[in-house]
Design a protein around this motif. Structure first.
Motif, mmCIF file in Angstrom:
data_model
loop_
_atom_site.group_PDB
_atom_site.id
_atom_site.type_symbol
_atom_site.label_atom_id
_atom_site.label_comp_id
_atom_site.label_asym_id
_atom_site.label_seq_id
_atom_site.Cartn_x
_atom_site.Cartn_y
_atom_site.Cartn_z
ATOM 1 N N GLY A 244 49.668 22.911 35.790
ATOM 2 C CA GLY A 244 51.135 22.902 35.820
ATOM 3 C C GLY A 244 51.779 23.289 34.511
ATOM 4 O O GLY A 244 52.969 23.054 34.313
ATOM 5 N N PHE A 245 51.011 23.918 33.608
ATOM 6 C CA PHE A 245 51.558 24.290 32.298
ATOM 7 C C PHE A 245 51.825 25.789 32.188
ATOM 8 O O PHE A 245 51.741 26.354 31.095
ATOM 9 N N TYR A 356 59.634 23.955 26.727
ATOM 10 C CA TYR A 356 60.019 24.289 28.104
ATOM 11 C C TYR A 356 60.719 23.115 28.794
ATOM 12 O O TYR A 356 60.329 21.958 28.619
ATOM 13 N N GLN A 357 61.728 23.441 29.603
ATOM 14 C CA GLN A 357 62.277 22.455 30.530
ATOM 15 C C GLN A 357 61.341 22.351 31.727
ATOM 16 O O GLN A 357 61.132 21.281 32.274
ATOM 17 N N SER A 358 60.774 23.479 32.115
ATOM 18 C CA SER A 358 59.776 23.495 33.189
ATOM 19 C C SER A 358 58.825 24.653 32.907
ATOM 20 O O SER A 358 59.262 25.803 32.826
ATOM 21 N N VAL A 360 56.617 25.666 34.957
ATOM 22 C CA VAL A 360 56.444 26.419 36.202
ATOM 23 C C VAL A 360 57.588 27.414 36.391
ATOM 24 O O VAL A 360 57.369 28.569 36.768
ATOM 25 N N PHE B 177 51.435 14.180 33.061
ATOM 26 C CA PHE B 177 52.355 15.313 33.232
ATOM 27 C C PHE B 177 52.341 15.661 34.714
ATOM 28 O O PHE B 177 51.307 16.054 35.265
ATOM 29 N N THR B 179 54.078 17.604 38.177
ATOM 30 C CA THR B 179 54.893 18.715 38.680
ATOM 31 C C THR B 179 55.244 18.421 40.128
ATOM 32 O O THR B 179 54.349 18.257 40.968
ATOM 33 N N VAL B 186 61.737 23.003 41.137
ATOM 34 C CA VAL B 186 60.665 22.241 40.469
ATOM 35 C C VAL B 186 61.242 21.234 39.479
ATOM 36 O O VAL B 186 62.250 21.487 38.829
ATOM 37 N N GLN B 188 59.515 18.739 36.412
ATOM 38 C CA GLN B 188 58.303 18.317 35.708
ATOM 39 C C GLN B 188 58.651 17.134 34.802
ATOM 40 O O GLN B 188 59.766 17.060 34.267
ATOM 41 N N MET B 384 63.063 16.430 28.902
ATOM 42 C CA MET B 384 61.876 17.291 29.005
ATOM 43 C C MET B 384 61.830 18.229 27.804
ATOM 44 O O MET B 384 61.018 18.076 26.918
#
Lengths: 437, 470
Positions: A244-245, A356-358, A360, B177, B179, B186, B188, B384
């Protein structure tokens, strides 16, 4: 040391493990740190560590041997732990050797170097000659020797000797520039040029004004462009995709950048990241991660390759694959032509703190540091400070308009962790934000 | 020769060869770790590392060398190497150390349940249990990643002034972590727990309940989250947000080596200058401290890696820059005393100025009292994305779990609230400080070669009035 690697593998097999990898790494590196135009400390290392990976009925353990008189005892502990561990159903064994490796590219003049103070002085003087007031940085002579032995027939030896200098020059707290020099041969090492570049940018960056938010066409210097390349290289590891990174989940074969962009990983290329083999003993080679804007492959070891129904790319990491050295295919622009394309935009020279905020979605921000310049009609018209680049990684790469013919080898603390050959780049409509007062 | 004898020998030999000052530090680190990725135990890690680092001051310059070959001949070689480097340095301004008394001590962190006695299977099961419960929530979670790490650090430090300090620090870390996805949307989230002590950490943390709660709030945000409003409004920031702001915009800018430019090329400098003590950066209710002596906080220690006694440091006091984090080198330059902030990640790194456990000192507000007085604002419990510039002036924290507040009541979830403020804008807006102090662990990055180091950051909930959000 070669014997130690072999002994570790032998001990592991005798104690019941089916797969064993041992890599003895001897570190004789030397560094000089400097600040306020003078050295602050010199560091030297004299270390040898045996890195061990073993699998017992697909139960995987990693460890290390530091006392080579206790190899059997230490490996025994690891096997014992493996026996009470759990099966990793994704573990798919080791690459099958033996392998043939390319000749090592070793400059013995680098190994013979025991004093870096002249290089430090040259870099500082270069920056001061440009008008900088204060310089800080570090000089490195990296020297590691690697002996690899695997239970699947791989045996490798590699000596990695490199020179590196990083210098930040300041005229004041908010007027600074950065330069680096990376070389695998003494004759290619140019610390003075790095100092001049840092100094030139610092002087150009005098008297900055607060930047303004908006979308800008931006020319990226190789150092900051290397940071963006590093994000692509690192996040193309199959392990990161699974965990998920990475924004590259389900993006294989899809467009992740503009057609101008081709990024290779190449551990065999002449960079300071060069290595003859990966951590399974697989010979390193060039492969396109992104070709003409399309994501071609994740980076794999044997296990992640099996999971994704492909072959190892020679990028083990025994747990997580990783890039060795990243190369961007040069474009056909000159630096001046890239600047000439900018009617109203920016030239950025360095950055840090990319977060990152996300992972993905790829939504991220990073903070430009050192010289930040406003460009109008190809000319520098103003110096800025206090801005943040806020964008989406894949969308940003899709807006790459042009790359320069000229490239530079860069690597830098934290941001460009993997040695990278990067050109200048022009990217359109990049998001810029700033902090409220 | 035993390992401590080699440390003493290194110091004596360095003195005999002309070192004005010498110190040697033996470290033995035993580490167990594993990652659990999408339910799969990737690998168990079991490492043991030991060695000695020697730092000398000669001719006004510093030299450092380290080895993991623990023999008398090798120790002699690293001392010679450190001395050669120091004596050969072309330095204009001699380095001196602020004076400190010699200390003889032996300290350790208590472990209610000794880490060495916990079977690795139990450690794995603890995390797998959480993972199974997460899966049972039936949310779409394409990636679940956990890391657990225990480390036992034994040190012996000696210097040429007569200090001899032994210590033992067991530490536990748990990190996840997650997701979560709904259609193509999404969320996270992560959390980083740290503890100085034994396996009792897991009970103290209540990791199962908290991890499940985190997943529920992330799913709720995907289900019901709306865009965070833009404009000037009040912000109630939870302990995690107060903690990261303390670390990034109070702790880092008051590191004396950064203030003096020693880290300029990498970690950067500071908007705070040597003359800034007394400068206003926050409202009068803001006290930010760094304290290595907080029991069980992950960066607990009693003596630093230069043998200096640890104590609480008030970095910002009543909104004013009050004190820098110092080691002996920076203290001498600034004409003061070290306050015990020198730390290294292992035997093979020089000790430099570091934060330990940095936090907003709590006061007496409850979270409810803070919220009931807000007409229009955001309650941001976690974040985040975050970053800050290298002079520590322009910070950004983007909300993970956040809610709208209207007329004193917490409403539905809002997504990606952006707090992008200068350091003085952030701390000057604080008008209320809570009593719900919590810590989170972090990896603090600094130096070259990099020294990612255990640090705790925390605070109670704080309220900021009329700040610009988006």
């Amino acid at each position: 040391m070669e014997d130690h690697a072999e002994k570790i593998v032998k001990a592991g097999l005798e104690l019941g493990a089916q797969d064993v990898v041992a890599e003895i790494v001897t570190d004789r590196s030397y560094q000089v740190r400097f600040a306020q135009n003078q050295p602050v400390i010199a560091n030297e290392w004299r270390k040898s560590i045996g890195q061990v990976f073993l699998a017992y009925d697909r139960r995987v353990v990693v460890g290390q041997v530091t006392d080579f008189s206790k190899i059997r005892e230490t490996v025994g502990k690891l096997v014992k732990v493996a026996k009470v561990s759990q099966e990793n159903p994704e573990y798919a064994g080791l690459a099958k050797g033996p392998f043939k490796y390319s000749r090592a590219n070793l400059d013995r003049k680098v190994l013979a170097l025991t004093d870096g103070s002249d290089y430090v002085e040259a870099a500082i003087n270069g920056a001061l000659e440009e008008g900088a007031k204060e310089c800080a940085g570090s000089f490195w002579r990296y020297h590691t020797e690697h002996f690899l032995h695997t239970s699947n027939g791989a045996e490798g030896h590699d000596v990695r000797a490199r020179l590196y200098l990083s210098i930040r020059a300041l005229v004041s707290l908010e007027s600074s520039g950065h330069g680096v020099s990376c070389a695998s041969r003494r004759s290619q090492f140019e610390p003075e040029s790095a100092g001049h570049k840092a100094g030139r940018i610092a002087v150009l960056a005098k008297n900055p004004n607060s930047g303004k938010e908006g979308k800008y066409d931006i020319v990226f210097d190789p150092l900051i462009f290397g940071s963006l390349v590093d994000q692509v290289g690192g996040r193309s590891s199959a392990y990161f995709v699974q965990a998920g990174f990475s924004p590259f989940l389900k993006k294989l074969g899809k467009k992740v950048a503009s057609e101008a962009v081709t990024i290779w990983d190449d551990g065999a290329a002449d960079t300071i990241g060069a290595r003859r083999f990966d951590d399974e003993g697989v010979p390193t080679k060039r492969k396109a991660i992104v070709q003409n804007g399309v994501l071609k492959t994740y980076l794999h070891n044997t296990s992640t390759a099996k999971k994704f129904k492909t072959k190892t790319t020679g990028n083990a990491g025994l747990i997580a694959p990783h890039p060795h050295a990243l190369l961007v295919k040069p474009g056909d622009w000159t630096r001046d032509e890239l600047f000439g394309e900018v009617k109203d935009g920016l030239w950025l020279t360095n950055t840090w703190y990319t977060r990152y905020q996300s992972f993905v979605s790829g939504d991220f921000s990073t903070i430009p540091r050192d010289g930040i310049f406003r460009i109008r009609n190809g000319e520098i018209v103003e110096t800025w400070k206090d801005i943040r680049l806020t964008d989406n990684l894949i969308e940003l790469w899709k807006r790459v308009e042009g790359l320069s013919k000229k490239t530079e080898q860069v690597t830098w603390w934290g941001e460009v962790g993997v040695p990278t050959i990067a050109p200048y780049a022009l990217i359109r409509k990049v998001g810029i934000t700033r902090s409220a007062m | 020769m035993s390992d401590p004898d080699l440390v003493d020998y290194a110091v004596e030999y360095a003195q005999s060869k002309g070192a004005a000052y010498a110190e040697a530090r033996y470290e033995h680190q035993v580490e167990e770790s594993f990652t659990l990725k999408n339910g799969v135990l990737d690998a168990l890690g079991l490492t043991e590392d030991a060695g000695i680092g020697v730092r000398v001051l000669a001719n006004g310059s510093l030299g450092f060398a380290a080895t993991n070959f623990l023999t008398k001949g090798e120790i002699k070689a690293v001392v010679d190497s450190a001395l050669r480097s120091a004596k050969g340095a072309k330095r204009k301004d001699p380095i001196v150390f602020a004076p400190e008394p010699a200390v003889v001590s032996n300290w350790s962190v208590p472990e209610s349940r000794k880490l060495a006695n916990v079977p690795v299977e139990d450690k794995v099961e603890e995390v797998q249990h959480i993972d199974r419960e997460l899966v049972d929530l039936n949310y779409k979670m394409p990636a679940r990643f956990f890391a657990l790490n225990t480390i036992r650090i034994t040190k012996y430090f000696a210097n040429s002034e007569g200090s001899k300090i032994r210590s033992y620090s067991p530490r536990v870390r748990f990190w996840y972590f997650l997701t979560l996805m709904k259609d193509s949307d999404v969320e996270q989230c992560y959390r980083n727990y740290g503890w100085a002590g034994g396996w009792e950490a897991l009970k103290e943390w209540r990791t199962l309940d908290k991890t499940l709660e985190e997943a529920r709030t992330a799913w709720n945000a995907l289900d019901h989250g709306t865009k965070s409003p833009e404009g000037r409004m009040d912000l109630v920031a939870g302990p995690q947000v107060a903690g990261i702001a303390s670390h990034e915009s109070c702790g880092h800018p008051t590191e004396a080596d950064r203030v003096l430019g020693r880290e300029a090329s990498q970690a950067g400098k500071s908007f705070i200058s040597p003359e800034s003590v007394g400068m206003k950066v926050g409202s009068p209710v803001v006290n930010v401290v760094d304290d290595p002596t907080v029991e069980h906080a992950i960066a607990f220690y009693l003596y630093d890696d230069e043998g200096v006694r640890a104590r609480r440091r008030y970095l910002y006091k009543d909104g004013i820059v009050n004190e820098f984090l110092q080691n002996r080198e920076t203290a001498a330059v600034l004409g003061t005393k070290s306050n015990g902030a020198a730390r290294a990640t292992n035997y093979d790194r020089e000790a430099i100025v570091r934060m330990a456990n940095t936090f907003v000192e709590p006061k007496d507000w409850s979270v409810e009292e803070m919220i009931e007085d807000v007409k229009h604002g955001i309650y941001m419990k976690s974040f985040m994305e975050w970053n800050i510039d290298d002079k520590r002036y322009n910070g950004k924290y983007v909300g993970r779990e956040a809610y709208l507040i209207e007329n004193g009541e917490v409403k539905g979830p809002v997504r990606k609230t952006v707090v992008e403020l200068t350091t003085p804008a952030f701390w000057s807006a604080v008008d209320a400080v809570g009593k719900d102090l919590e810590f989170e662990a972090g990896w603090c990055g600094k130096s070259d070669p990099g020294q990612p180091l255990d640090a705790a950051m925390g605070g109670p909930t704080i309220r900021l009035r009329n700040v610009s959000l988006r």
